[in-house]
Design a protein around this motif. Structure first.
Motif, PDB file in Angstrom:
ATOM      1  N   UNK A 189       0.830  -1.212   0.000  1.00  8.70           N
ATOM      2  CA  UNK A 189       0.000   0.000   0.000  1.00  8.70           C
ATOM      3  C   UNK A 189       0.861   1.257   0.000  1.00  8.70           C
ATOM      4  N   UNK A 190       1.905   1.234   0.811  1.00 13.16           N
ATOM      5  CA  UNK A 190       2.772   2.405   0.946  1.00 13.16           C
ATOM      6  C   UNK A 190       3.598   2.638  -0.317  1.00 13.16           C
ATOM      7  N   UNK A 191       3.962   1.539  -0.987  1.00 13.65           N
ATOM      8  CA  UNK A 191       4.795   1.660  -2.180  1.00 13.65           C
ATOM      9  C   UNK A 191       6.199   1.144  -1.985  1.00 13.65           C
ATOM     10  N   UNK A 192       6.382   0.271  -1.001  1.00  9.29           N
ATOM     11  CA  UNK A 192       7.695  -0.338  -0.759  1.00  9.29           C
ATOM     12  C   UNK A 192       8.004  -1.314  -1.891  1.00  9.29           C
ATOM     13  N   UNK A 193       9.247  -1.309  -2.343  1.00  8.46           N
ATOM     14  CA  UNK A 193       9.637  -2.118  -3.499  1.00  8.46           C
ATOM     15  C   UNK A 193      10.083  -3.527  -3.130  1.00  8.46           C
ATOM     16  N   UNK A 194      10.729  -3.685  -1.977  1.00  9.74           N
ATOM     17  CA  UNK A 194      11.263  -4.996  -1.617  1.00  9.74           C
ATOM     18  C   UNK A 194      11.073  -5.258  -0.130  1.00  9.74           C
ATOM     19  N   UNK A 195      10.953  -6.541   0.188  1.00  8.33           N
ATOM     20  CA  UNK A 195      10.724  -6.992   1.559  1.00  8.33           C
ATOM     21  C   UNK A 195      11.909  -7.844   1.999  1.00  8.33           C
ATOM     22  N   UNK A 196      12.349  -7.633   3.231  1.00  9.20           N
ATOM     23  CA  UNK A 196      13.422  -8.445   3.801  1.00  9.20           C
ATOM     24  C   UNK A 196      12.857  -9.262   4.955  1.00  9.20           C
ATOM     25  N   UNK A 197      13.020 -10.576   4.890  1.00 14.50           N
ATOM     26  CA  UNK A 197      12.586 -11.446   5.983  1.00 14.50           C
ATOM     27  C   UNK A 197      13.769 -12.290   6.441  1.00 14.50           C
ATOM     28  N   UNK A 198      13.744 -12.662   7.708  1.00 14.96           N
ATOM     29  CA  UNK A 198      14.792 -13.493   8.295  1.00 14.96           C
ATOM     30  C   UNK A 198      14.125 -14.640   9.037  1.00 14.96           C
ATOM     31  N   UNK A 199      14.572 -15.846   8.771  1.00 16.87           N
ATOM     32  CA  UNK A 199      14.026 -17.021   9.453  1.00 16.87           C
ATOM     33  C   UNK A 199      14.973 -17.407  10.583  1.00 16.87           C
ATOM     34  N   UNK A 200      14.967 -16.586  11.627  1.00 17.51           N
ATOM     35  CA  UNK A 200      15.932 -16.737  12.710  1.00 17.51           C
ATOM     36  C   UNK A 200      15.481 -17.762  13.745  1.00 17.51           C
ATOM     37  N   UNK A 201      14.200 -17.777  14.064  1.00 18.59           N
ATOM     38  CA  UNK A 201      13.699 -18.668  15.115  1.00 18.59           C
ATOM     39  C   UNK A 201      12.720 -19.673  14.527  1.00 18.59           C
ATOM     40  N   UNK A 202      12.356 -20.657  15.348  1.00 21.34           N
ATOM     41  CA  UNK A 202      11.438 -21.704  14.885  1.00 21.34           C
ATOM     42  C   UNK A 202      10.092 -21.126  14.465  1.00 21.34           C
ATOM     43  N   UNK A 203       9.630 -20.101  15.174  1.00 21.83           N
ATOM     44  CA  UNK A 203       8.296 -19.558  14.872  1.00 21.83           C
ATOM     45  C   UNK A 203       8.263 -18.757  13.575  1.00 21.83           C
ATOM     46  N   UNK A 204       9.435 -18.373  13.046  1.00 19.18           N
ATOM     47  CA  UNK A 204       9.454 -17.619  11.792  1.00 19.18           C
ATOM     48  C   UNK A 204       9.943 -18.448  10.605  1.00 19.18           C
ATOM     49  N   UNK A 205      10.148 -19.743  10.806  1.00 19.26           N
ATOM     50  CA  UNK A 205      10.523 -20.595   9.676  1.00 19.26           C
ATOM     51  C   UNK A 205       9.408 -20.574   8.631  1.00 19.26           C
ATOM     52  N   UNK A 206       9.781 -20.440   7.395  1.00 20.25           N
ATOM     53  CA  UNK A 206       8.794 -20.349   6.323  1.00 20.25           C
ATOM     54  C   UNK A 206       8.409 -18.926   5.978  1.00 20.25           C
ATOM     55  N   UNK A 207       9.023 -17.947   6.656  1.00 23.51           N
ATOM     56  CA  UNK A 207       8.666 -16.543   6.424  1.00 23.51           C
ATOM     57  C   UNK A 207       8.951 -16.093   4.992  1.00 23.51           C
ATOM     58  N   UNK A 208       9.997 -16.634   4.390  1.00 21.02           N
ATOM     59  CA  UNK A 208      10.325 -16.251   3.012  1.00 21.02           C
ATOM     60  C   UNK A 208       9.187 -16.609   2.068  1.00 21.02           C
ATOM     61  N   UNK A 209       8.695 -17.827   2.201  1.00 21.76           N
ATOM     62  CA  UNK A 209       7.580 -18.267   1.357  1.00 21.76           C
ATOM     63  C   UNK A 209       6.320 -17.469   1.662  1.00 21.76           C
ATOM     64  N   UNK A 210       6.069 -17.230   2.947  1.00 19.50           N
ATOM     65  CA  UNK A 210       4.874 -16.477   3.343  1.00 19.50           C
ATOM     66  C   UNK A 210       4.881 -15.074   2.737  1.00 19.50           C
TER      67      UNK A 210
END
Length: 274
Positions: free
Chosen positions: A105-126
């Motif tokens: 919505x804001x107009x951001x061009x790229x997203x950075x995600x990090x799968x550091x912990x167990x609860x964020x595994x799969x964040x890249x795909x999400x």
């Protein structure tokens, strides 16, 4: 190679937190980067974690992204989601989807995600699927639903129930108490989910020695057990079917598997005294 510019003053070791400081430092650092001959720049006002006890936080930093975009500098922006996703005890999928949609919505061009912990595994795909949903919704000028693509993992848009014909049927209410059954004389199994290798591991110990069976699905492991005749009682077969089914669900969802324990527990609010 583009350089990412953030609102940070290295001389004072100062990270900007407020909207005003973020915009001021970001603008100054961009000007400095141009002076040093850097041409390809990406601006990152830095998304802050949820902060319910101060004047800085996620909402304020989202405002900084929006206000930077309003400057009309024609410079791409990047947003890192991990400050929010890692610092809240909520399934990452909802956090990543909502933040990715807001970034779009804001107009951001790229997203950075990090799968550091167990609860964020799969964040890249999400985040990738969420970005695709945002793109489709923008093209169709609709809300991000009914796109032929979704991130409904643990819930469905509509419940589908199979109707059972109960004519001439005896109905029995099953007892809830746990009943102990005699141990299978042939042997027993220890089950583990190896998320790193993406496999279910089943260790047999009994009359036929020690055998480790690995597989990606409950059915593949169950077939191997039956072919090798590693169990001999109906109760053991039913027990193993239940546990292997849970193990497969744990492998798919990323949940921890503990033998003879449920994967999901109901969430209830607590009493908070003032």
């Amino acid at each position: 190679v583009p350089a990412v510019v953030i609102p940070y003053d290295s001389r004072r070791n100062f990270f900007a937190r407020t909207v005003k400081d973020k915009l001021r430092l970001l603008q100054g650092n961009i000007e400095s980067a141009f002076k040093y001959g850097l041409k390809k720049l990406i601006a990152d006002p830095v998304l802050e974690p949820i902060n319910l006890s101060g004047s800085t936080g996620t909402f304020q930093s989202l405002m900084a992204y929006h206000m930077f975009k309003q400057k009309g500098l024609q410079m791409p922006m990047m947003m890192g989601l991990c400050n929010v996703a890692e610092l809240i005890d909520v399934d990452s999928i909802g956090v990543n989807v909502l933040l990715t949609m807001l970034a779009a919505e804001i107009g951001v061009s790229s997203i950075l995600v990090v799968e550091e912990s167990a609860k964020t595994l799969g964040s890249t795909t999400e985040a990738k699927i969420a970005a695709q949903m945002a793109t489709l919704a923008r093209e169709r000028e609709t809300p991000p639903k009914d796109l032929g693509l979704n991130l409904l993992i643990l819930k469905d848009k509509r419940r589908v129930e199979s109707k059972i014909n109960l004519n001439d049927t005896t109905i029995i209410e099953a007892a809830e108490e746990v009943k102990e059954y005699p141990q299978d004389p042939i042997g027993f199994f220890t089950i583990n989910v190896n998320h790193k290798d993406g496999k279910i591991e089943v260790l047999y110990r009994g009359r036929k020695g020690r055998i480790l069976i690995k597989g990606k699905t409950a059915s593949s492991i169950y077939r191997e057990i039956l072919e090798r005749k590693l169990l001999s009682t109906l109760s053991h077969a039913l027990y193993l079917g239940i546990e292997l089914g849970k193990a497969e669900e744990a492998l798919i969802t990323g949940k921890s598997y503990v033998q003879e324990e449920g994967l999901f527990k109901p969430v209830r609010p607590i009493e908070i005294s003032k």
